[in-house]
Design an enzyme around this catalytic site. Structure first.
Site, PDB file in Angstrom:
ATOM      1  N   HIS A 131       2.785   1.472   5.578  1.00 23.71           N
ATOM      2  CA  HIS A 131       1.966   2.151   6.579  1.00 23.71           C
ATOM      3  C   HIS A 131       0.528   1.682   6.434  1.00 23.71           C
ATOM      4  CE1 HIS A 131       4.659   5.801   7.694  1.00 23.71           C
ATOM      5  NE2 HIS A 131       5.349   4.680   7.587  1.00 23.71           N
TER       6      HIS A 131
ATOM      7  N   TYR B 255      -1.289  14.426  10.023  1.00 21.48           N
ATOM      8  CA  TYR B 255      -1.796  15.631   9.354  1.00 21.48           C
ATOM      9  C   TYR B 255      -2.491  16.462  10.422  1.00 21.48           C
ATOM     10  CZ  TYR B 255      -1.135  13.293   4.829  1.00 21.48           C
ATOM     11  OH  TYR B 255      -0.593  12.670   3.726  1.00 21.48           O
TER      12      TYR B 255
ATOM     13  N   LYS C  92      -1.169  12.714  -3.452  1.00 22.01           N
ATOM     14  CA  LYS C  92      -1.681  12.132  -4.699  1.00 22.01           C
ATOM     15  C   LYS C  92      -0.851  12.448  -5.952  1.00 22.01           C
ATOM     16  CE  LYS C  92      -4.875   9.753  -3.138  1.00 22.01           C
ATOM     17  NZ  LYS C  92      -3.946   8.828  -2.556  1.00 22.01           N
TER      18      LYS C  92
ATOM     19  N   PRO D 247      -0.351  18.880  -2.165  1.00 24.87           N
ATOM     20  CA  PRO D 247       0.207  17.627  -1.646  1.00 24.87           C
ATOM     21  C   PRO D 247      -0.580  16.989  -0.494  1.00 24.87           C
ATOM     22  CG  PRO D 247       1.609  19.494  -1.067  1.00 24.87           C
ATOM     23  CD  PRO D 247       0.553  20.021  -1.967  1.00 24.87           C
TER      24      PRO D 247
ATOM     25  N   TYR E 228      -7.205   7.683   0.295  1.00 25.72           N
ATOM     26  CA  TYR E 228      -5.790   7.833   0.639  1.00 25.72           C
ATOM     27  C   TYR E 228      -4.970   6.657   0.107  1.00 25.72           C
ATOM     28  CZ  TYR E 228      -1.773   9.542   3.185  1.00 25.72           C
ATOM     29  OH  TYR E 228      -0.531  10.046   3.492  1.00 25.72           O
TER      30      TYR E 228
END
Ligand SMILES: Cc1cc2nc3c(=O)[nH]c(=O)nc-3n(C[C@H](O)[C@H](O)[C@H](O)COP(=O)(O)OP(=O)(O)OC[C@H]3O[C@@H](n4cnc5c(N)ncnc54)[C@H](O)[C@@H]3O)c2cc1C
Length: 397
Positions: free
Chosen positions: A79, A208, A304, A300, A391
């Site tokens: 991704h 998200y 990580k 979550p 990220y």
């Protein structure tokens, strides 16, 4: 039962066969360091747990270097971005463009664990399952040992070092005397209700979503396996959530075009995970080291948890290899400090992302500040870069 009736010796005793314990064992074995892994549950139980699914490049590279990257490379999905949604707005964070080409790999933790088991079997690694009442002894001496019970008998494992890879509830952290252990903790008043369903994911990338009704996440394990979450109160019960109720709530928290495309179906797993930020210090006590969830937990949001376990394994395996190959103790001396620096950076990021996107019982002022922060994220490349570089994973050094 007689303690010591069955006595074995190894160089590094590893408690826990989660990803930390298995990856550490694999890396050490490849470097000629002996390990024995003690696991409380059966292998089937370990492989039935559905957990993380986003691997930073550092972890993916480590799996390849450990000889367990082939299936991940064949079946995992790279991704190069994710989406942040709020109400009907969608913002794509382009990891690759913002970080000079870095990406993440979407491949389930269960599959990572399965690949590691296969490799450990192929190399003749020792993993003892159903080891009950594992206890650590003399960890601050030069000859620590571990005892456990199996099939009604007590066994003793002598070792030179102990790696506590036994997750949040394991015995390793408790082996640090209370007056030496410092705990930093933040418990959030909500959890994530997650379902796994054999349906095509609504999006090829993770979404998200921050919404006045609460947070939601659209995630995936493959092109035919979706993982979705909604924020629920901390004391919520899974039994209160039929599949229909879950899908309706999820749709209500997604941008309308995403909700319209959502393919629903029966869940094949449904569970609630509490959200917590937690760090134990120190990560080393005598000859015992805490690794992964044994030493720290992140919520979550930001994916990580597994990745931090991996960086701990990186630092500790390198330190132990230097010790055994070159009689060099520098890595061991600096393990806790190095690992904690990266852990706190990930704690900060996970806390920030959780705070930004979840619904809290907060004052109107805080709600407006969060809205301004999202506004800043939309319009500032610097803010997007900060999100992206955290990220995809901060460097290991
Ligand atoms: C429900 C859930 C969902 C999660 N979802 C995500 C996610 O979406 N994204 C993300 O990044 N992270 C997620 N995480 C976090 C991530 O899964 C963990 O960070 C990761 O599993 C840490 O690996 P570990 O090996 O350190 O610990 P664990 O995976 O917890 O492994 C510890 C092992 O030690 C064993 N053990 C425990 N006690 C003993 C004992 N007394 N004796 C012997 N063995 C023992 C356990 O059985 C287990 O096999 C989730 C965690 C949970 C619990």
């Amino acid at each position: 039962m007689h303690e010591g009736r069955h006595c074995v010796k190894t160089q590094v005793a590893i408690i826990g066969a989660g990803p930390s314990g298995l990856l550490l064992s694999q890396r050490l074995h490849l470097a000629g360091v002996e390990t024995v892994v003690l696991e409380r549950h059966s292998r089937d139980h370990v492989l039935s747990r559905i957990r993380a699914g986003v691997l930073e490049q550092g972890l993916a590279d480590m799996l390849r270097a450990a000889g367990v990257g082939d299936r991940m490379d064949a079946e995992g999905e790279i991704h190069d971005g994710c989406e942040i949604a709020f109400e009907d707005n969608r913002l794509r964070i382009d990891f690759a463009e913002l970080t000079g080409g870095k990406t993440v790999m979407v491949y389930g933790q269960t599959e990572v664990t399965r690949d590691l088991y296969k490799a450990r079997d192929a190399m003749g690694g020792t993993i003892i399952h159903n080891a009950e009442n594992v206890a650590l002894h003399d960890v601050d001496s030069d000859s620590p040992y571990v005892t456990y019970e199996k099939d009604g008998e007590t066994h003793r494992l002598d070792c030179e070092f102990i790696a506590g890879c036994d997750g949040f509830h394991g015995p390793s952290r408790k082996a640090i005397p209370a007056d030496r252990l410092k705990v930093f903790e933040k418990v959030y008043p909500f959890g994530w209700l997650g379902i796994l369903s054999e349906t095509p994911p609504v999006s090829e990338e993770l979404i998200y979503s921050g919404h006045p009704r609460g947070f939601a996440l659209c995630s995936l394990r493959s092109r035919v396996l979706s993982r979705y979450y909604v924020q629920v109160p901390a004391d919520e019960k899974v039994d209160n959530w039929s599949d229909d109720r879950f899908w309706e709530e999820l749709k209500s928290r997604l941008p309308s075009d995403v909700a319209a495309d959502l393919v629903t179906g029966p869940s094949i797993e449904k569970s609630i995970a509490p959200l917590r930020s937690f760090v134990a210090e120190p990560l080393r006590y005598g000859r015992m080291f805490l690794v992964g969830d044994a030493g720290h937990i992140v919520p979550p949001t930001g994916a990580k948890g597994l990745n931090l376990a991996a960086s701990d394994v990186f630092y500790l395996s390198n330190a132990l290899i230097d010790y055994y190959r070159a009689d060099d103790e520098t890595g061991i001396e600096h393990y806790a400090e190095k690992a904690l620096r990266r852990i706190w950076l990930a704690e900060r990021f996970s806390w920030w992302m959780t705070t930004l996107l979840h619904k809290f019982d907060e004052e109107a002022f805080d709600v407006r500040v969060k809205r301004a922060e999202l506004d800043h994220l939309v319009h500032s490349r610097a803010a997007q870069t900060a999100l992206a570089e955290n990220y995809v994973g901060l460097p290991y050094d």
